[in-house]
Design an enzyme around this catalytic site. Structure first.
Site, PDB file in Angstrom:
ATOM      1  N   SER A  58      45.747  86.127-117.065  1.00  0.00           N
ATOM      2  CA  SER A  58      44.553  86.925-117.361  1.00  0.00           C
ATOM      3  C   SER A  58      43.996  86.570-118.723  1.00  0.00           C
ATOM      4  O   SER A  58      44.744  86.179-119.638  1.00  0.00           O
ATOM      5  CB  SER A  58      44.914  88.412-117.337  1.00  0.00           C
ATOM      6  N   TYR A  99      49.724  95.453-119.778  1.00  0.00           N
ATOM      7  CA  TYR A  99      49.225  94.527-118.753  1.00  0.00           C
ATOM      8  C   TYR A  99      49.136  93.118-119.330  1.00  0.00           C
ATOM      9  O   TYR A  99      49.642  92.150-118.751  1.00  0.00           O
ATOM     10  CB  TYR A  99      47.853  94.986-118.255  1.00  0.00           C
TER      11      TYR A  99
END
Length: 336
Positions: A127, A152
């Site tokens: 990501s 995350y």
């Protein structure tokens, strides 16, 4: 060619499975159909895939070691694309356990499955969140990413480190893909485009964080899928010019390992993004301006030079075109 796609009922997973099936792959999809967002959207995506004769679905969670081991053992895969993960930056602030289970334990199970069944290439979703507090733009895969600001993001950085270890120890070719703000038809209901569109149609205010002073490298789903598809067969090899005196964090001479950004290479302000939604809907949004939320960064911008060099691909769909396609899908799906 037989390929495993985890997260097959998810946004990117659904689109990738559809593309792979069109290209003649035999696709096995894994998903646990959790309720992080509307399960009906996931089930509808999945129903389309189940209509294809070369698609097999397995209901399973990555963190279930026994289930994942059995899937790998019973079905030999040429390639694996790991897209399953607990998504969401803000959700990780209050629900860290979900990220440990899926993104860390689950990814370890995928690595083990690949290791023991001689998979040719593991491609996995990282990501843009890994860039964290970095301010040098555009973000490059050669930049340091040691300052994540959400669990995350930390879990995705951990995936890259875990993959490198397996590439080095077991010569498992792995490629991590740092996706930049993916949007488009069949998108996630928890993301801004979906939330904004729903609120504007229902004449409700939209939440505009950081008082609108945000920029994102919004990347249309078809561009993401094209990039992933090209990379699957671009199996990494140790870099011949690698130096341990000056190591490149995106590749290793001692391991078949690579990292890529997949982004539009064109950051767009949040306010311009909202204007494009308003234009496509023919309605003006009522805006509620709010401060920057924990875990969010003010801007993202992908350097995609390596993507262009290695697989000859540059994402190019503009936000007005991409948003218009999403709005058409949204109105059709919800019969508006």
């Amino acid at each position: 060619m037989k390929i495993l796609v985890t997260g097959s009922a998810g946004f990117i997973g659904f689109h990738l499975c559809s593309r792979l099936l069109k290209e003649g792959f035999e696709v096995v999809g894994i998903d646990n159909l959790n309720d992080y967002y509307d399960v009906n959207v996931k089930k509808t995506r999945l129903n389309f895939l189940k209509e294809e004769k070369d698609f097999i679905f397995k209901l399973a969670s990555l963190e279930n070691r026994k289930e994942i081991k059995e899937i790998f053992k019973s079905t030999g895969f040429d390639y694996v694309v790991n897209l399953a993960a607990q998504a969401g930056v803000r959700y990780s602030i209050d629900n860290p356990e979900a990220y440990v289970d899926s993104n860390l334990v689950g990814f370890a199970n995928i690595l083990e499955g690949c290791r023991h069944t001689n998979v040719k290439h593991l491609v996995y979703a990282s990501s843009s969140s890994v860039y964290g507090l970095n301010t040098e733009m555009p973000f490059s895969v050669t930049h340091n990413v040691d300052h994540p600001i959400s669990l995350y993001a930390a879990s995705k950085k951990a995936n890259e480190l875990m993959a490198h270890t397996y590439s080095y120890l077991y010569k498992l070719p792995t490629t991590g893909l740092r996706f930049f703000t993916v949007y488009g038809p069949w998108g996630r209901p928890d993301m801004a485009l979906f939330l904004f569109t729903k609120a504007i149609i229902e004449d409700k205010p939209i939440k505009v964080f950081n008082n609108g002073n945000m920029k994102r490298d919004f990347t249309y789903i078809d561009d993401i899928i094209e990039g992933v598809f090209r990379i699957i067969k671009n199996i990494p090899k140790p870099a011949e010019d690698f130096s341990f005196d000056n190591p490149n964090p995106s590749a290793s001479g001692a391991a078949p390992y690579q990292l890529y950004n997949i982004g539009n290479n064109n950051p767009v302000s949040l306010m311009d993004y909202i204007k494009a939604i308003e234009k496509a809907l023919g309605k003006t949004a009522e805006k509620k301006f709010l401060p920057l939320q924990a875990g969010d960064v003010p801007a993202t911008w992908a350097n995609v030079d390596k993507l262009i060099k290695d697989v000859n691909f540059l994402p190019k769909t503009g936000v007005e075109e991409g948003i218009a396609k999403f709005i058409d899908w949204y109105k059709s799906y919800y019969k508006i």
